[in-house]
Design an enzyme around this catalytic site. Structure first.
Site, PDB file in Angstrom:
ATOM      1  N   PHE A 310       0.831  -1.201   0.000  1.00 60.92           N
ATOM      2  CA  PHE A 310       0.000   0.000   0.000  1.00 60.92           C
ATOM      3  C   PHE A 310       0.863   1.247   0.000  1.00 60.92           C
ATOM      4  CE2 PHE A 310      -2.263  -3.322   2.301  1.00 60.92           C
ATOM      5  CZ  PHE A 310      -3.514  -3.314   1.706  1.00 60.92           C
ATOM      6  N   ASP A 311       0.526   2.193  -0.867  1.00 63.55           N
ATOM      7  CA  ASP A 311       1.028   3.545  -0.677  1.00 63.55           C
ATOM      8  C   ASP A 311       0.300   4.102   0.548  1.00 63.55           C
ATOM      9  OD1 ASP A 311       2.313   6.032  -1.336  1.00 63.55           O
ATOM     10  OD2 ASP A 311       0.359   6.716  -2.051  1.00 63.55           O
ATOM     11  N   LYS A 312       0.870   5.090   1.216  1.00 61.18           N
ATOM     12  CA  LYS A 312       0.251   5.584   2.443  1.00 61.18           C
ATOM     13  C   LYS A 312      -0.761   6.692   2.184  1.00 61.18           C
ATOM     14  CE  LYS A 312       2.461   8.313   5.307  1.00 61.18           C
ATOM     15  NZ  LYS A 312       1.522   9.461   5.454  1.00 61.18           N
ATOM     16  N   THR A 315      -4.268   6.406   0.358  1.00 60.26           N
ATOM     17  CA  THR A 315      -4.621   4.984   0.227  1.00 60.26           C
ATOM     18  C   THR A 315      -5.001   4.435   1.600  1.00 60.26           C
ATOM     19  OG1 THR A 315      -3.104   4.761  -1.630  1.00 60.26           O
ATOM     20  CG2 THR A 315      -3.833   2.736  -0.573  1.00 60.26           C
ATOM     21  N   VAL A 507      -1.277  -1.072  -4.273  1.00 60.45           N
ATOM     22  CA  VAL A 507      -2.421  -0.161  -4.174  1.00 60.45           C
ATOM     23  C   VAL A 507      -1.896   1.261  -4.045  1.00 60.45           C
ATOM     24  CG1 VAL A 507      -4.566   0.371  -2.962  1.00 60.45           C
ATOM     25  CG2 VAL A 507      -3.677  -1.966  -2.933  1.00 60.45           C
TER      26      VAL A 507
END
Length: 618
Positions: A310-312, A315, A507
């Protein structure tokens, strides 16, 4: 002639049905056997018209299709004067084809509903200020559009006057209407339930979010998965093998009826229809729920994912960060912050928008030049000054002096979970801002469910500092946290995990996520993200609802299971029929074809269940 036969294929099938009923009544009720035989003969010849036409078309392109098998079997049945079986076999085959078409149309209902929602007219402002209704295809970007209560929004646009309650189900899949006010974005295809809006068109026609959704779903439903491609290759070789088997057994046993029956029983009809109908139904369910699966091949890959990165920002977090901490150093002036506001106002990055909101400065000077440093920040020229706004990497990359005081403040800000933004004017760091974002509501529970769905590794990879990323990982129970990640670092990390044999999904929502989205086995873009992120991804969550990620994962797993069930049913029926033919005395061509069509109906009904799939909450 071929076109005429194809156009009337369904009419021929229903004519056959009537003739077969008349023949059965004549044979069993009226005991008029000659009439029954003639009627069966006519029905058989009628059924052979579309069947042989399809078989010849296939042979012309050097494909020995299932149509060839059935056509040969039906013609053979006529030659041995088994008119009843020829009529029933051809009717059942055509009926199966009709049923297949009806089912595929039904499973494509979601895309048809979307297309039907597309607005056709728009009220466009004229030069004299009045509004005139025009065809939506004639609307240009920048036009002012009027939307009245109960009307459909015809374009993507920004509200410049008015407010209203909008039903965005066609875009987001959410049934609850949303209140929209001046300055906010609206989407084509949504319905204004209450209020009046004046919009400035920002995207029209196929460029609208709605138009792109329709295009993506249509492309996805027309694509073919690896399983479908395998089945196509399998059928290409399987059909000639069955033909040879029937010929060899016919020659050895001198039993033409047995050979013909083998051809009918060996038809893999359910196998050919079972996989595509599962995939189309799965894609249709996704579209209905605001999830765009870009192709059948995506389903199998997504169902097998064991690692999600995951990007932070935007997201795991809501993407609306705010300035939480701030420090000023020597050289700080209010004028310098005016320059900062001017530079950041030209950026759509969430951190830049947070700074603009925090500074709240109007009458901004013009920015002469801006260079974006990927993974670092931006360097701009304003009023003869050089401004650098970004993280420590940017300052180090520019060889700016970083004092002990600044280093200590940076560490303290990071420990509090801040994203760091340093501001330098003409090579001197004058300010530090700590920006924090809120974690998406319920995301922790949704990540836990992801693990229950079989995802073993949940990783956050961000360009943010390691302290902030660690804090997010601890709070959400993630497997691993990677901070200070430039776009190329994220892409390299994806490659490294793939080299270890992991099936990776990524993501994200930003431009810097595009390389990783493209490299990952499955790229998943939040619908609120940038166009490039959406275009390079395999899955789009239209309304950026994190919960839809779990639905998408559960849906692809259910679709993959459904597809395998259909393959098992189809292959199992063929094996069972051939076994009964060789080891029992009651199996014949008509009974075998009836069981075949029954198996096609079973796999179709099994696939249709996917249209109503809902992820069970835990």
């Amino acid at each position: 002639m071929q076109k005429l036969i194809f156009r009337n294929k369904n009419t021929i099938m229903w004519m056959q049905a009537v003739l077969i009923i008349i023949a059965l009544v004549s044979h069993y009720a009226l005991h008029q056997h000659p009439i029954a035989q003639v009627t069966f003969l006519i029905a058989g010849i009628l059924g052979l018209l579309p069947l042989t036409t399809q078989a010849i078309s296939a042979l012309q392109v050097k494909v020995v299709s299932i149509d060839v098998l059935v056509a040969i079997a039906a013609i053979g049945a006529l030659f041995i004067q088994n008119y009843e079986e020829s009529a029933i076999v051809t009717f059942l085959f055509l009926f199966g084809s009709w049923l297949e078409g009806r089912t595929l149309n039904y499973t494509r209902a979601s895309i048809k509903e979307l297309t039907d929602m597309a607005p056709e007219q728009a009220w466009v402002q004229q030069d004299d200020g009045s509004f005139q209704q025009e065809v939506v295809d004639l609307v240009d970007e920048g036009d002012i559009i009027l939307v009245k209560t109960g009307g459909k929004v015809p374009v993507d646009g920004r509200i410049i006057q008015g407010s209203g309650l909008l039903n965005e189900a066609s875009i987001t899949g959410e049934s609850l209407p949303v209140n929209k006010h001046s300055g906010e974005q609206v989407f084509a295809g949504t319905i204004l339930e209450n209020g009046t809006l004046h919009l400035e068109a920002t995207a029209v026609g196929e460029d609208t979010t709605f138009g792109r959704i329709i295009e993506l779903v249509e492309e996805a439903q027309d694509s073919r998965s690896a399983a479908e491609k395998f089945i196509d290759r399998f059928a290409k070789w399987y059909t000639p093998v069955v033909l040879m088997l029937g010929l060899v057994i016919g020659v050895i046993t001198r039993n033409a009826e047995l050979a013909i029956t083998i051809l009918v029983l060996g038809c893999p009809g359910a196998l050919v229809i079972g996989v595509p109908v599962s995939n189309v139904a799965g894609i249709g369910n996704g579209a209905k729920n605001g999830i765009l699966l870009k192709g059948s091949e995506v389903i199998q890959d997504f169902a097998s994912v064991d690692t999600i990165i995951f990007d932070k920002t935007g997201t795991l977090t809501v993407g609306n960060p705010e300035v939480a901490d701030e420090r000023h150093y020597a050289g700080f002036t209010d004028q310098a912050m005016t320059y900062v506001a001017a530079v950041e106002a030209s950026s759509n990055h969430p951190l830049a928008q947070a700074i603009v909101k925090h500074l709240n400065i109007t009458n901004l000077p013009s920015v002469d030049q801006t260079d974006v440093i990927k993974g670092g920040g931006i360097v701009s020229q304003v009023a003869g000054h050089t401004l650098a706004i970004g993280n420590l990497y940017l300052m180090e990359n520019l060889d700016y002096a970083i004092s002990t005081e600044v280093e200590e403040d940076v560490m303290a800000f990071q420990e509090r979970g801040n994203s760091i933004v340093l501001i330098a004017v003409d090579g001197i760091i004058i300010a530090l801002m700590g920006i924090r974002d809120q974690i998406r509501p319920d995301v922790k529970a949704q990540l836990a469910q992801m693990k229950q769905l079989g995802v073993q590794n949940l990783v956050v990879a961000s360009g943010d500092n390691q302290g902030t990323v660690d804090l997010v990982a601890r709070e959400l129970g993630l497997t691993e946290a990677k901070g200070h990640m430039l776009p190329e670092d994220k892409a390299d990390y994806v490659k490294a995990l793939q080299a270890q044999g992991q099936i990776v999904a990524f993501v994200g929502d930003g431009v810097n996520d595009a390389p990783s989205l493209a490299l990952a086995d499955i790229g998943i873009a939040m619908g609120s993200g940038t166009d490039v992120a959406i275009e390079t991804s395999d899955v789009v969550l239209v309304n950026s609802d994190f919960d839809h990620l779990n639905h998408a994962l559960g849906l692809t797993k259910a679709t993959d299971r459904n597809m395998k069930q259909n393959i098992f049913i189809a292959v199992g029926v063929v094996i069972l029929l051939l076994a009964m033919l060789f080891f029992t005395n009651w199996m014949d061509m008509a009974i075998g074809m009836l069981i075949h069509e029954g198996s096609i109906l079973v796999v179709i009904m099994n696939a249709i269940r996917l249209l109503s799939f809902k992820l069970r909450r835990t």
